[in-house]
Write a protein that holds these residues in place. Structure first.
Motif, mmCIF file in Angstrom:
data_model
loop_
_atom_site.group_PDB
_atom_site.id
_atom_site.type_symbol
_atom_site.label_atom_id
_atom_site.label_comp_id
_atom_site.label_asym_id
_atom_site.label_seq_id
_atom_site.Cartn_x
_atom_site.Cartn_y
_atom_site.Cartn_z
ATOM 1 N N SER A 378 10.901 48.819 59.958
ATOM 2 C CA SER A 378 12.258 48.268 60.084
ATOM 3 C C SER A 378 12.338 46.922 59.370
ATOM 4 N N ASN A 379 13.435 46.711 58.654
ATOM 5 C CA ASN A 379 13.666 45.403 58.031
ATOM 6 C C ASN A 379 15.035 44.813 58.379
ATOM 7 N N LEU A 380 15.777 45.498 59.241
ATOM 8 C CA LEU A 380 17.057 44.967 59.725
ATOM 9 C C LEU A 380 16.790 44.267 61.053
ATOM 10 N N LYS A 381 17.054 42.970 61.116
ATOM 11 C CA LYS A 381 16.674 42.167 62.276
ATOM 12 C C LYS A 381 17.854 41.709 63.121
ATOM 13 N N GLU A 382 19.046 41.623 62.539
ATOM 14 C CA GLU A 382 20.188 41.037 63.238
ATOM 15 C C GLU A 382 21.430 41.902 63.097
ATOM 16 N N ILE A 383 22.331 41.716 64.055
ATOM 17 C CA ILE A 383 23.662 42.321 64.002
ATOM 18 C C ILE A 383 24.674 41.181 64.002
ATOM 19 N N ASN A 384 25.489 41.110 62.953
ATOM 20 C CA ASN A 384 26.401 39.981 62.789
ATOM 21 C C ASN A 384 27.819 40.464 62.509
ATOM 22 N N PRO A 385 28.826 39.660 62.898
ATOM 23 C CA PRO A 385 30.215 40.040 62.614
ATOM 24 C C PRO A 385 30.486 39.987 61.109
ATOM 25 N N GLY A 386 31.460 40.809 60.706
ATOM 26 C CA GLY A 386 31.820 40.872 59.293
ATOM 27 C C GLY A 386 31.034 41.906 58.507
ATOM 28 N N TRP A 387 30.019 42.459 59.122
ATOM 29 C CA TRP A 387 29.189 43.476 58.480
ATOM 30 C C TRP A 387 29.466 44.838 59.123
ATOM 31 N N GLY A 388 29.376 45.884 58.337
ATOM 32 C CA GLY A 388 29.479 47.242 58.843
ATOM 33 C C GLY A 388 28.098 47.849 59.018
ATOM 34 N N TYR A 389 27.962 48.741 59.992
ATOM 35 C CA TYR A 389 26.659 49.337 60.306
ATOM 36 C C TYR A 389 26.816 50.839 60.523
ATOM 37 N N TRP A 421 31.193 48.096 45.960
ATOM 38 C CA TRP A 421 31.253 48.567 47.346
ATOM 39 C C TRP A 421 30.496 47.616 48.277
ATOM 40 N N ASN A 422 31.133 47.324 49.414
ATOM 41 C CA ASN A 422 30.541 46.487 50.463
ATOM 42 C C ASN A 422 30.798 47.141 51.812
ATOM 43 N N LEU A 423 29.847 46.988 52.726
ATOM 44 C CA LEU A 423 30.024 47.432 54.111
ATOM 45 C C LEU A 423 30.496 46.236 54.931
ATOM 46 N N ILE A 424 31.670 46.342 55.525
ATOM 47 C CA ILE A 424 32.221 45.213 56.266
ATOM 48 C C ILE A 424 32.641 45.637 57.671
ATOM 49 N N GLY A 425 32.920 44.637 58.506
ATOM 50 C CA GLY A 425 33.437 44.862 59.851
ATOM 51 C C GLY A 425 34.716 44.093 60.064
ATOM 52 N N TYR A 426 35.423 44.453 61.119
ATOM 53 C CA TYR A 426 36.686 43.813 61.481
ATOM 54 C C TYR A 426 36.369 42.581 62.314
ATOM 55 N N TYR A 427 36.898 41.432 61.921
ATOM 56 C CA TYR A 427 36.685 40.186 62.646
ATOM 57 C C TYR A 427 37.675 40.057 63.813
ATOM 58 N N GLY A 428 37.154 39.773 65.016
ATOM 59 C CA GLY A 428 37.999 39.369 66.132
ATOM 60 C C GLY A 428 38.512 40.505 66.994
ATOM 61 N N LEU A 429 39.077 40.109 68.156
ATOM 62 C CA LEU A 429 39.703 41.027 69.104
ATOM 63 C C LEU A 429 41.182 40.702 69.195
ATOM 64 N N GLU A 430 41.986 41.733 69.234
ATOM 65 C CA GLU A 430 43.415 41.541 69.459
ATOM 66 C C GLU A 430 43.690 41.630 70.964
ATOM 67 N N ASP A 431 44.864 41.219 71.367
ATOM 68 C CA ASP A 431 45.207 41.187 72.787
ATOM 69 C C ASP A 431 45.032 42.549 73.433
ATOM 70 N N GLU A 432 44.387 42.533 74.604
ATOM 71 C CA GLU A 432 44.221 43.726 75.447
ATOM 72 C C GLU A 432 43.288 44.768 74.863
ATOM 73 N N VAL A 433 42.653 44.511 73.741
ATOM 74 C CA VAL A 433 41.710 45.470 73.159
ATOM 75 C C VAL A 433 40.334 45.200 73.756
ATOM 76 N N LYS A 434 39.803 46.185 74.474
ATOM 77 C CA LYS A 434 38.537 46.020 75.173
ATOM 78 C C LYS A 434 37.452 46.951 74.660
#
Length: 524
Positions: A378-389, A421-434
């Motif tokens: 394994s060479n993936l050590k962290e999970i960070n926002p803004g990245w897709g997995y 091409w980049n793998l990204i993630g959605y930043y933040g939570l919107e109201d009432e989204v759990k």
């Protein structure tokens, strides 16, 4: 017939008559010349009247009252505090006084005798008929008091004896002695991570968190929604149960117990120690403030046996979030900075359900992978926002995470995207989204969510990206193509094709007039 001269002058020929009266009733009478025996057959007072005369008519009459007592004394047993009975069983502690009070209305009590027999670790009812063993203890007088030292079931036997030797029938009663305090049972739910306390401001705990010493503390990073359960276990062999959970809450070094007690409908300061007590398990206890907390708690049973005081420290950061994972492939992201971004800790609770986790770094054109239990490959050590997995799962499961997008004295998250091409993630939570349970469009429209990737020179074209994809395994068409006016989701991962190197972060602005112009809607 007495001789007044001492020279044999008594005339003699004495005749006597007697009567025995009881409750104003003549119950016996008779005559005699020298002596006779009178037996009282009834209890209580008897009056005996005797009349005698000699041959010359000299007479004498005598009357005496005799108190007849053939009834034994009566002994009443009582228990002091603490005690608890349920109608069939009785519990006490070794500090509970046991009182024996004997009464005898006639001749009086001579002494009381009692003995205690240990019956072992059984649950014995008050009404019992066990055979006692051992020696009796004698207490002169009308009152005896004692306690029982050992835990478990005991037989109490006692009786009293009056001054005529009338013995009371032996009384028997069983009682359970419980000196063992209930044990607190506290569980911190998910999401949580171990906290070393080194950045604590309001509590001096940097050398105490998880130290293993006498003053060692459990310290946790949790979220606003992390559930904490506090319950009590009253141990065998004879638990009285009916335990209360008592807690106290400190916030940044300030006592907030009363406020929390009102929320959980507890009884504040009922024991005079400033704690809040409830008669039942406290489930889903959560903190209200995003800051440092102290939680103290103990258990106390119905007899007042108090357990050890537990003290823990918490750093409350952000919100909890749940991501649904399907069997096989999933494209996900984390919407905030995690409590702990170590990938092993992120997936620790579901590691048996995970085959691998992948991400792609366009800057180095390299794939990184994490395989639970196979760190050497394994060479993936962290999970960070803004990245897709990409997550390959053996089974359907859930990933529970917690954190906050912004934290004091910490740079907000962001990253550089490379052309292509980049793998990204959605930043933040919107109201009432759990949670994230698949593409549902609960977030902002893509143009606003990716506003830092806009075309800053013109709104034609509006963006510096030209392709956006997500993935959901249960759908017939697993890959979903998205446009700039489609809504995205917290927790989803995306493939994005950018036309030039560009910085990506959560945008805090997105002009409504521009959204209306591009998408024909007012709400971004």
């Amino acid at each position: 017939d007495p001789d007044p001269t001492g020279k044999g002058c008594a005339v003699g020929n004495v005749s006597c008559y007697y009567e025995v009266w009881w409750n104003s009733t003549l119950v016996d009478n008779g005559t005699f010349t020298n002596s006779t025996k009178i037996i009282f057959n009834e209890d209580s007072a008897h009056e005996v009247i005797i009349y005698c005369e000699d041959a010359l008519g000299n007479s004498i009459e005598d009357s005496q009252v005799f108190l007849v007592d053939k009834e034994p004394p009566t002994t009443i047993k009582s228990f002091g505090e603490p005690k608890l009975g349920n109608g069939t069983h009785l519990w006490i502690t070794s500090s509970t006084p046991i009182n024996l009070t004997a009464t005898d209305d006639k001749v009086g009590v001579d002494y009381i005798k009692y003995r205690i027999t240990y019956l072992g670790n059984k649950t014995c009812p008050e009404v019992c008929n066990y055979n006692g063993t051992g020696s009796w203890r004698r207490i002169n007088g009308t009152f005896a008091q004692f306690t029982i030292k050992e835990d478990s079931c005991h037989l109490i036997e006692y009786y009293a004896v009056d001054k005529f030797g009338n013995n009371e029938t032996i009384h028997k009663q069983c009682v359970m002695v419980d000196n063992t305090p209930p044990m607190p049972n506290k569980t911190v739910g998910e999401p949580k991570e171990i906290w070393d306390g080194k950045d604590a401001v309001f509590y001096n705990i940097s050398d105490k968190c998880w130290s293993g010493g006498n003053d060692s503390l459990e310290c946790w990073k949790v979220t606003i929604g992390t559930p904490i359960t506090m319950s009590c276990i009253d141990p065998d062999p004879h638990p009285v149960n009916h335990a209360k959970v008592c807690f106290a809450v400190g916030v940044d070094g300030v006592d907030k117990t009363k406020e929390y007690c009102n929320i959980y409908n507890g009884s504040y300061n009922e024991r005079g120690d400033g704690f809040c007590c409830l008669n039942s398990t406290i489930e889903n206890f959560t903190f209200l403030e995003r800051t440092e907390h102290e939680l103290e708690y103990y258990c106390v049973d119905a007899l007042g046996n108090k357990g050890e005081l537990g003290i823990e420290k918490f750093k409350v950061i952000g919100d909890p979030f749940k991501i649904k994972l399907n069997k096989k492939w999933n494209l996900i992201s984390v919407p905030f900075v995690l409590l702990d971004n170590n990938i092993t800790k992120v997936f620790k609770d579901i590691s048996n359900d995970i085959n691998s986790v992948w991400t792609y770094d366009a800057a180095s054109d390299q794939w990184f992978v994490y395989r639970p239990g196979k760190e050497n490959t394994s060479n993936l050590k962290e999970i960070n926002p803004g990245w897709g997995y990409w997550v390959m799962a053996y089974n359907d499961t859930e990933l529970i995470i917690g954190g906050d997008l912004y934290n004091p004295a910490v740079t907000p998250p962001g990253r550089e995207l490379k052309k292509g091409w980049n793998l990204i993630g959605y930043y933040g939570l919107e109201d009432e989204v759990k949670d994230y349970e698949g593409p549902a469009g609960k977030g902002r429209i893509a143009y606003c969510a990716l506003y830092t990737l806009r075309n800053e020179e013109s709104i034609y074209p509006p963006t510096k990206w030209s392709s956006l994809l997500t993935y959901w395994e249960p759908l017939d068409e697993e890959f979903i193509e998205l446009g700039m006016c489609d809504r995205l989701d917290s927790g989803a991962g995306y493939w994005i094709y950018v036309d030039e190197d560009k910085g990506y972060a959560r945008a805090t602005v997105c002009p409504e007039w521009l959204v209306e112009k591009i998408c024909g809607i007012l709400s971004p």
